[in-house]
Design a protein around this motif. Structure first.
Motif, PDB file in Angstrom:
ATOM      1  N   SER A   1     -27.480  89.419  14.343  1.00 55.98           N
ATOM      2  CA  SER A   1     -27.218  90.681  15.057  1.00 55.98           C
ATOM      3  C   SER A   1     -28.351  91.107  15.987  1.00 55.98           C
ATOM      4  N   SER A   2     -29.287  90.212  16.281  1.00 54.00           N
ATOM      5  CA  SER A   2     -30.418  90.573  17.141  1.00 54.00           C
ATOM      6  C   SER A   2     -30.333  89.922  18.514  1.00 54.00           C
ATOM      7  N   LEU A   3     -29.320  89.108  18.698  1.00 56.47           N
ATOM      8  CA  LEU A   3     -29.225  88.293  19.914  1.00 56.47           C
ATOM      9  C   LEU A   3     -29.341  89.127  21.191  1.00 56.47           C
ATOM     10  N   TRP A   4     -28.637  90.236  21.222  1.00 54.64           N
ATOM     11  CA  TRP A   4     -28.630  91.059  22.429  1.00 54.64           C
ATOM     12  C   TRP A   4     -30.022  91.635  22.704  1.00 54.64           C
ATOM     13  N   ASP A   5     -30.680  92.118  21.656  1.00 52.69           N
ATOM     14  CA  ASP A   5     -32.022  92.684  21.833  1.00 52.69           C
ATOM     15  C   ASP A   5     -33.027  91.616  22.284  1.00 52.69           C
TER      16      ASP A   5
ATOM     17  N   LEU B   1     -25.161  84.085  13.048  1.00 53.68           N
ATOM     18  CA  LEU B   1     -25.852  84.895  14.067  1.00 53.68           C
ATOM     19  C   LEU B   1     -25.209  86.259  14.284  1.00 53.68           C
TER      20      LEU B   1
ATOM     21  N   TYR C   1     -21.219  92.748  20.956  1.00 58.89           N
ATOM     22  CA  TYR C   1     -20.796  91.718  19.991  1.00 58.89           C
ATOM     23  C   TYR C   1     -19.309  91.871  19.676  1.00 58.89           C
TER      24      TYR C   1
ATOM     25  N   PHE D   1     -32.220  86.116  12.685  1.00 59.40           N
ATOM     26  CA  PHE D   1     -31.887  86.653  14.013  1.00 59.40           C
ATOM     27  C   PHE D   1     -30.450  87.180  14.056  1.00 59.40           C
TER      28      PHE D   1
END
Lengths: 310, 466
Positions: free
Chosen positions: A166-170, B452, B409, A164
């Motif tokens: 760099s996918s947190l925002w999506d 993450l 980010y 996951f």
């Protein structure tokens, strides 16, 4: 004294490792749950398209695919069920990865790829692929694209957190931010602001090089081969760009290259004056707005009806 | 071998475990082999340059010590400096000079200097300066020549700081190789924590910001002034986190085995002036220039105009040290001008009287000046830099969001970094002592954030090119 220090150190490292593993599993589990249970958003769109068994036509590409092709118009005009799986900022390698998943699961009759000839000059951008990381195990066809055959990446994917990365925002954003998607299509409502239409220089991406890149040709040929193998008709669409100063000879090599593929259909609208000289149809010089997309999709749908269905 | 690679994450624990398993008399050999392997993993052939630099300076220092007259000593020193700088010039600056000379020659004659293409040896400026400082120290009688060739070779090539510093002094690092280091729980934990902080800075902040910065700077014609301004601010933090992240990993890795390397960064963007900035930024290089260039030139014990000249010269050389490009030279010149002006108008009494508001204004003003200079550092050429400045000064347009998530980010991780450093700045401590449970949990969270939000494309460290 020395042994005491070593014992203490290993105890601490062990505790840290175990805690990390537990958190890795728990957070990964929660994020996976949130991903597959999205009600809208980019991941919902992906799952919705790939796991839909009744699609006749899937549209792939970057923001010009996502913003300019309206599946409902195609369905209404042709009777084909269509879905827009375009994603902004992605390259041909991304399209290849999605094609691999689509053709091996629920192959549609037609695959439409929005494309620019300059794509052949842009190196593969691996960090654009990280969007697909959460599906590493759900869709194993993606694995060679995501781990790139590297042991270090294969190992990294054993971590749920890395899947996951760099996918947190999506994953999170659709839970508090409504995303307007219509069968994957994401409209733009702006209008190109301009008193006098001016001639735009052919925009070159910072990544663009002077020659056709062999690695991109391999990617393109892979898409062609995969669709041919599964009896899917591949349609390449070159969509319009506003009033672009165009150098006909610049992409002669690319045109010649594309023409050698007899089984694919190429529809070139890049110089279509019905669009290129009408600023009110554009949101910006690269993208049609919703009104422009409606007109453009209608043209595409008519062409499908006339040239492919009849 | 990059610090942010799986290869290094396997290499480091193996070296540390072997180091503590071996008898003290063999440890230098292990570290030397490990260091050569570390460097050779880039390009084996360039190990020859390190070996050359090692043998020359080892031999020169011994010969220099044997001389009884100052003139004879000086001759050996000059020989060492010429060889070291000659190699550096050949690999790093020849292309730049031949290009510049050829462009002048082309207007008068057809003859041209031959052009050679070299792959710049990684970290050549760092180990050359480190090695040179040793011979200068011996020349100044600040230390005796090292008779153990293996230990001296290790001093030149010690892997944690080989390719991007900190540039260590022989008086500090060399004696540490003779000390028997035992396993120390607190020291190892401290080293591990510094490594984790370094990784956070590098893969979470620097590499994240680089995505936006590269997109904008490599395509600046298509972006607005406001976007270019944001990209410049991001670059300021990118280069800071990239380089200080590297230094943290280097210091932490060395500390695992008991070696203490010098601190290289002290929250530089909280500086209230350019002089202070240089006492907090790349400390090992700025003190190198102070000790081996500025002071020998007379430092500030000469007439005023000569002080200003010395300061300018140091910063021009510093710019040139960074790379063979006019952009770096302009960057150095700008810092030279800043510091000369600051020296001219500096009034220590005013500084002491300043309240929090004026301090904040000074920090902001210093940051703006530093960012302005970074534009030249980051731009591909001078014309590009001026065009970017022109666009920024127009203050027109909206901010380019790009991949929205990347910008989000970037802002989140940057905010975390600034808040942490602000708190450290207020307490004037590197770390605040908390309960072990709190620290344990804090580092667990940092590792999770790295996994993450980190960018794992094994991005090169910016300073490797110098």
């Amino acid at each position: 004294m020395k042994n005491k220090a070593i014992n203490k150190l290993f105890k601490m490292l062990f505790l840290f490792g175990v805690s990390l593993a537990i958190l890795d599993f728990s957070i990964g589990f929660a994020l996976n749950y949130m991903t597959v249970n999205q009600k809208d958003g980019n991941y919902h769109k992906l799952i919705n398209c790939i796991e839909n068994k009744e699609l006749d036509l899937v549209i792939l590409g970057n923001s010009r695919a996502e913003r300019q092709f309206i599946p409902s118009i195609i369905s209404m005009e042709t009777g084909l069920s269509a879905y827009n799986l375009g994603y902004g900022g992605r390259d041909l390698n991304f399209v290849d990865a999605l094609t691999s998943v689509i053709v091996s699961r629920n192959p549609p009759k037609y695959l439409m790829v929005e494309f620019q000839l300059s794509n052949f000059r842009m190196p593969i951008n691996q960090d654009r692929m990280s969007f697909l990381n959460p599906f590493y195990y759900r869709y194993p066809e993606l694995q060679p694209f995501l781990n790139r055959g590297e042991i270090s990446r294969k190992l990294a994917f054993s971590s749920s957190l890395f899947q996951f990365n760099s996918s947190l925002w999506d994953i999170v954003s659709p839970y508090f931010q409504k995303v307007e998607l219509e069968q994957g299509y994401r409209p733009l409502y702006g209008k190109l602001k301009m008193n006098k239409p001016k001639q735009f220089k052919e925009e070159e991406s910072e990544e663009e090089v002077e020659i056709m890149l062999p690695e991109i040709q391999v990617v393109f040929e892979n898409i062609v081969a995969e669709t041919a193998k599964n009896n899917i008709k591949l349609i390449v669409v070159l969509s319009p760009q506003f009033n672009k100063e165009h150098n006909e000879n610049k992409f002669a090599m690319e045109k010649q290259y594309l023409n050698q593929f007899e089984d694919i259909i190429i529809w070139d609208y890049s110089q279509d004056s019905r669009f290129t000289e009408v600023p009110i149809l554009f949101n910006d010089i690269r993208h049609l707005n919703h009104h422009g997309s409606q007109i453009f999709t209608k043209l595409i749908a008519e062409r499908i009806k006339n040239e492919l269905l009849n | 071998m990059l610090f942010n690679s799986l290869q290094f994450l396997c290499f480091l624990p193996i070296v540390v475990m072997l180091y503590f398993s071996l008898a003290h008399r063999y440890r230098w050999l292990l570290l030397l082999v490990a260091s050569y392997y570390f460097y050779g993993s880039w390009k084996v052939e360039y190990l020859l340059l390190i070996v050359l630099s090692t043998i020359v300076d080892y031999y020169v220092a011994i010969k220099m010590h044997e001389q009884t007259t100052k003139g004879a000593k000086k001759s050996w020193l000059i020989a060492s400096v010429l060889i070291n700088l000659g190699v550096l010039f050949w690999f790093k600056y020849y292309g730049f000079f031949s290009d510049s000379i050829n462009s002048v020659l082309s207007t008068y004659t057809d003859s041209q200097l031959p052009l050679y293409q070299f792959l710049l040896p990684v970290g050549i400026s760092f180990y050359t300066f480190q090695s040179m400082s040793y011979t200068i120290d011996v020349y100044r009688n600040e230390r005796l020549p090292e008779r153990h060739l293996g230990v001296f070779a290790l001093y030149v090539s010690f892997f944690p700081q080989l390719v991007a510093g900190p540039i260590e002094r022989s008086t500090s690092l060399l004696p540490q190789f003779f000390i028997k280091h035992d396993i120390n729980y607190l020291r190892i934990v401290s080293g591990l924590k510094q490594i984790v902080r370094g990784f956070f800075k590098k893969v979470v902040v620097a590499d994240r910001l680089s995505i936006y910065v590269d997109t904008i700077y490599n395509n600046y014609e298509n972006h607005t002034g406001v976007t270019l301004l944001l990209a410049t601010i991001f670059f300021a933090f990118q280069i800071y986190c990239d380089f200080s992240g590297y230094s943290d990993i280097a210091i932490g890795s060395a500390r695992l085995m008991g070696f203490e390397l010098m601190e290289n960064f002290k929250r530089p963007y909280f500086s209230k002036g350019i002089r202070e900035f240089w006492s907090r930024w790349h400390i090992s290089l700025s003190t190198w220039f102070r000790d081996y260039l500025y002071i020998p030139l007379g430092g500030n014990r000469v007439v005023k105009w000569r002080v200003y000249y010395n300061l300018m010269l140091v910063f021009v050389v510093s710019g040139f040290w960074h790379g063979a490009n006019w952009t770096f030279i302009v960057w150095g010149v700008l810092h030279g001008i800043y510091i000369v002006i600051e020296t001219m108008i500096n009034n220590p009494k005013t500084f002491k009287r300043s309240n929090k508001l004026t301090q904040a204004a000074k920090i902001s003003f210093t940051f703006i000046l530093v960012c302005f200079a970074w534009i030249f550092f980051r731009a591909n050429n001078i014309e590009e830099a001026f065009e970017i400045i022109k666009r920024i000064l127009s203050f027109k347009g909206s901010i380019y969001l790009g991949g929205q998530s990347n910008l989000i980010y970037s802002v989140i991780t940057l905010t975390i970094l600034i808040l942490v450093e602000f708190k450290q700045e207020l307490t004037k401590k590197g770390t605040i002592h908390r309960s072990p449970y709190f620290t344990f949990f804090k580092y667990l969270v940092i590792v999770i954030v790295i996994m993450l939000l980190g960018v794992f494309d094994e991005g090169q460290f910016i300073y490797f090119q110098f």
